[in-house]
Design a protein around this motif. Structure first.
Motif, PDB file in Angstrom:
ATOM      1  N   ALA A  38      -1.688   5.127   4.044  1.00  0.00           N
ATOM      2  CA  ALA A  38      -3.081   4.770   4.290  1.00  0.00           C
ATOM      3  C   ALA A  38      -3.420   3.489   3.529  1.00  0.00           C
ATOM      4  CB  ALA A  38      -3.992   5.907   3.859  1.00  0.00           C
ATOM      5  N   PRO A  39      -4.068   2.519   4.194  1.00  0.00           N
ATOM      6  CA  PRO A  39      -4.236   1.192   3.590  1.00  0.00           C
ATOM      7  C   PRO A  39      -4.851   1.194   2.194  1.00  0.00           C
ATOM      8  CG  PRO A  39      -4.810   1.097   5.903  1.00  0.00           C
ATOM      9  CD  PRO A  39      -4.555   2.546   5.591  1.00  0.00           C
ATOM     10  N   LEU A  40      -5.893   1.990   1.963  1.00  0.00           N
ATOM     11  CA  LEU A  40      -6.566   1.936   0.668  1.00  0.00           C
ATOM     12  C   LEU A  40      -5.836   2.705  -0.413  1.00  0.00           C
ATOM     13  CD1 LEU A  40     -10.323   2.140   1.699  1.00  0.00           C
ATOM     14  CD2 LEU A  40      -8.839   0.142   1.483  1.00  0.00           C
ATOM     15  N   LYS A  41      -4.825   3.491  -0.025  1.00  0.00           N
ATOM     16  CA  LYS A  41      -4.011   4.209  -1.003  1.00  0.00           C
ATOM     17  C   LYS A  41      -2.654   3.555  -1.223  1.00  0.00           C
ATOM     18  CE  LYS A  41      -6.137   8.732  -0.145  1.00  0.00           C
ATOM     19  NZ  LYS A  41      -5.899  10.143   0.250  1.00  0.00           N
ATOM     20  N   ALA A  42      -2.312   2.601  -0.387  1.00  0.00           N
ATOM     21  CA  ALA A  42      -1.018   1.928  -0.502  1.00  0.00           C
ATOM     22  C   ALA A  42      -0.979   1.051  -1.752  1.00  0.00           C
ATOM     23  CB  ALA A  42      -0.763   1.083   0.733  1.00  0.00           C
ATOM     24  N   SER A  43       0.210   0.894  -2.303  1.00  0.00           N
ATOM     25  CA  SER A  43       0.408  -0.016  -3.435  1.00  0.00           C
ATOM     26  C   SER A  43       1.101  -1.279  -2.954  1.00  0.00           C
ATOM     27  CB  SER A  43       1.260   0.651  -4.528  1.00  0.00           C
ATOM     28  OG  SER A  43       0.584   1.749  -5.094  1.00  0.00           O
ATOM     29  N   LEU A  44       0.544  -2.416  -3.305  1.00  0.00           N
ATOM     30  CA  LEU A  44       1.126  -3.719  -2.999  1.00  0.00           C
ATOM     31  C   LEU A  44       1.578  -4.358  -4.313  1.00  0.00           C
ATOM     32  CD1 LEU A  44      -1.613  -5.039  -0.495  1.00  0.00           C
ATOM     33  CD2 LEU A  44       0.148  -3.299  -0.123  1.00  0.00           C
TER      34      LEU A  44
END
Length: 710
Positions: free
Chosen positions: A416-422
């Motif tokens: 999920a985009p807001l839980k992903a780590s970049l």
């Protein structure tokens, strides 16, 4: 309160092996993926060999910062005295290491009587970049009491090379001495666990405290403000200034200075070049004719007309309509250039770095954190926020900024985009309904669909310490700190920065292969297989050709996919900045000695000599001015500009007695005559002596600087 930085402060411990070459969080062999596919960064801390801590070394914590920030002026308390006096002797530096910004090797012992601040850094790390102005602020404030020494302890293989460290020192404007700790010997002696880490040593050679932080001024200043008078009262402080030789002074200027990014206007067939260390944006046509310069070239943050605007290390750009959006990285801002009115405005960013999570909001009141690249699609502007490990979208109609992806934690976690780590996203492109981004610290290329419900995925790359130079498919592929990505006909073209190559990636099959470059950190044109780049940072397609910002080579390169050749991209008309610099001369000064000349009318022939393998560029502008100062102190001046070529003969006139001749010129020279790569502003001084046995026509030769320091 100081926020602990997440980016490179990932408390990475070392695996001690019999090999000299070590890497944070594991042995280098596994880290670069040459012996198996295990992602070393995902091994539990408990499964990694631990380093024994130095005794009495305080761990970094928020309470430590609060303790130092709350120090009050006045009498030193017993607890503060114990802190200032320290208990652990600072380990000495090993011998045989390469030093920069220094005339030779340095030791801890030679700085007894001063405070010493060690900065453990690696030049890929965004937090280490953030620390540079803080260190400069400390150096300026405590110029007579403090010595700052950089310890470059590399994460990536490429960063271990002295030539690459030297480029980073010049690019970031590091002015203090730096040692190449390529085998992590100093790192181990000081039990360092992450980048950046600061270690403060007192005038008696004992450790006061260490901090893992990018906010060095706030951490160190309160200590020095009380500790300096404490040691002065004990008679243990020696106040004196330092003057370090600078790596930047050893090389000529260049017409481009570390160009970080390049983008294309496919409608008007223009290229937008981020001339990053010249703090300006250049717009050219596809033949290299300079159309527009945005920015004075001076660092700063000034809106207004293009010729008065100021930037600080601008990186990515993107055109949408008549607006050119600019990631003004050093100013932590997004600027908009109206290509019709010729004016710049700030649309996002206060000009200072965000020290808290970046909120959704509107306009320039929102603080940003090192925006590095921009992409435009469907009227929206997407921003790769390298410093916070996130991607945002800006809506020009409403001025709203909204988080699109990234939890703010550094790592490689999909979903999920807001839980992903970049991990320090530094390059972006949009194609086929998806954002593709170069996630530099995880050495990966990742994707985020623009449709509702889309998730963050990884095309190639395995984690923060899985890097190398391996072509192949999926999990077998290894890149090394890629900074740029561009889409063309369903393929992604990647600036594999620390491998100094351009790669091509098929998103459907996840197959990645070398497109151009032999991997040598050099400059060479020719076939794709023969060509060399040096840390390319950005790329863009225009009219069937791929243009590359070849950052450390200070050039733009053109890749022809049909001919399979690489050549330099000459930019014509790029003399504005150099001419302005000459008006307030800031080049090097050399003394050419005495010349005996006959009294009366005579002349002096002036020429230049170039390093072997270099040629003057006949298309470059010509500038030469001179000034006579006679024995009575009277001055006379003249200059030559357009239409002249070296050698030239200067009329001396009626020479009587002794006179000083000051010659100022700019030498443009390069390897390839199609591209003026180097600029050397010089003031040459000649002592003219009137003598009956002198020559009616004397000669002087001005030597140009050697560009290569490798």
């Amino acid at each position: 309160m100081i926020r602990l930085s997440s980016a490179c402060l990932l408390i990475a411990v070392l695996a001690i092996t019999a090999r000299a070459s070590l890497c944070a969080a594991g042995d280098v062999t596994n880290a670069v993926g040459l012996s198996g596919n295990e992602d070393e960064s995902r091994r539990p801390i408990a499964n990694r060999p631990q380093l024994t801590k130095l005794p009495h070394m305080a761990e970094v914590s928020n309470s430590s910062y609060l303790r130092f920030e709350s120090m009050k002026s006045g009498e030193v308390t017993p607890g503060e005295a114990r802190l200032f006096d320290g208990e652990t002797a600072a380990p000495e530096f090993p011998g045989g290491m390469q030093w920069f910004n220094s005339a030779g090797p340095l030791t801890i012992r030679q700085f007894r009587g001063k405070f010493v601040l060690l900065d453990f850094w690696t030049y890929c790390c965004i937090n280490c970049m953030h620390l540079v102005p803080d260190l400069r602020k400390l150096e300026n404030k405590y110029a007579r009491e403090l010595v700052v020494l950089g310890v470059h302890s590399a994460k990536f293989e490429n960063e271990k090379q002295s030539a690459q460290i030297r480029e980073a020192i010049v690019r970031y404007g590091v002015r203090h001495p730096v040692v190449n700790d390529d085998d992590l010997a100093i790192w181990r002696r000081y039990a360092i666990e992450g980048w950046p880490t600061l270690v403060l040593i007192n005038p008696e050679g004992r450790i006061v405290e260490r901090f893992a932080t990018e906010h060095g001024y706030a951490a160190i200043d309160p200590i020095l403000a009380k500790a300096i008078p404490y040691f002065a009262a004990k008679g243990r402080l020696q106040r004196s200034g330092t003057d370090w030789p600078q790596e930047a002074a050893r090389r000529p200027d260049t017409l481009l200075a570390y160009p970080g990014k390049i983008s294309a206007d496919t409608v008007q067939h223009r290229l937008i070049i981020s001339d990053s260390n010249h703090n300006r944006i250049l717009i050219t046509d596809d033949s290299g004719k300079l159309l527009t310069t945005i920015g004075t070239g001076e660092p700063g943050k000034v809106d207004g007309p293009f010729d008065r605007a100021e930037f600080d290390n601008p990186q990515g750009t993107a055109i949408s309509g008549d607006q050119l959006y600019i990631a003004d990285t050093g100013n932590h801002a997004i600027r908009a250039a109206n290509l019709t009115s010729g004016k710049i405005i700030t649309i996002l960013g206060t000009g200072t770095q965000a020290h808290a999570p970046i909120p959704n909001g509107r306009g320039p009141a929102i603080a940003l954190d090192s925006p590095w690249d921009i992409a435009a699609a469907q009227g929206r502007i997407y921003i790769a926020m390298a410093g916070s490990h996130q991607i945002f979208v800006y809506e020009p109609d409403t001025a709203n900024l909204t988080l699109v992806a990234g939890s703010g934690a550094e790592g490689l976690v999909n979903g999920a985009p807001l839980k992903a780590s970049l991990a320090q996203p530094s390059g972006m492109t949009i194609d086929g309904g998806a954002i593709y981004f170069a996630d530099s610290e995880s050495s990966s290329i990742r994707a985020l669909g623009l449709a509702a419900g889309a998730k963050v995925t990884t095309l190639v790359g395995r984690g923060l310490f899985a890097f190398g130079d391996v072509d192949g498919s999926g999990g077998k592929v290894r890149l090394q700190h890629p900074l740029g990505v561009a889409a063309q006909e369903g393929r992604l073209y990647v600036a594999d920065t620390y491998n100094s190559k351009v790669k091509v990636l098929d998103p459907a099959t996840r197959t990645c292969t070398t497109f151009a470059g032999n991997g040598a950190k050099q400059f060479a044109n020719g076939s794709f297989a023969e060509a060399s780049f040096n840390e390319p940072g950005g790329l863009a397609w225009l009219d069937g050709k791929l243009y590359v910002a070849d950052t450390n080579n200070q050039q733009v390169r053109v890749l022809d996919p049909i001919a399979k050749t690489v050549r330099s991209f000459p930019i014509r008309g790029l003399d504005t900045l150099v001419t302005r610099r000459i008006r307030r001369f800031s080049g090097r000064i050399i003394n050419l000695g005495d010349r005996r000349m006959k009294p009366g009318q005579s002349g002096l022939s002036v020429d230049v000599s170039l390093p072997s393998g270099y040629k003057l560029n006949p298309e470059a502008p010509f500038f030469l001015q001179w000034k006579f100062i006679d024995s009575a102190g009277a001055e006379s001046a003249a200059k030559l500009e357009k239409g002249e070529r070296l050698p030239v003969t200067l009329p001396i006139g009626d020479l009587r007695g002794n006179s000083m001749l000051e010659i100022e010129t700019v030498i443009y020279y390069c390897i390839d005559t199609a591209s003026a790569c180097y600029v050397d502003p010089v003031q040459a001084r000649v002592n003219l002596i009137a003598a009956d046995d002198g020559s009616p026509l004397a000669a002087v030769t001005i030597p140009a600087k050697q560009p290569s320091l490798r």
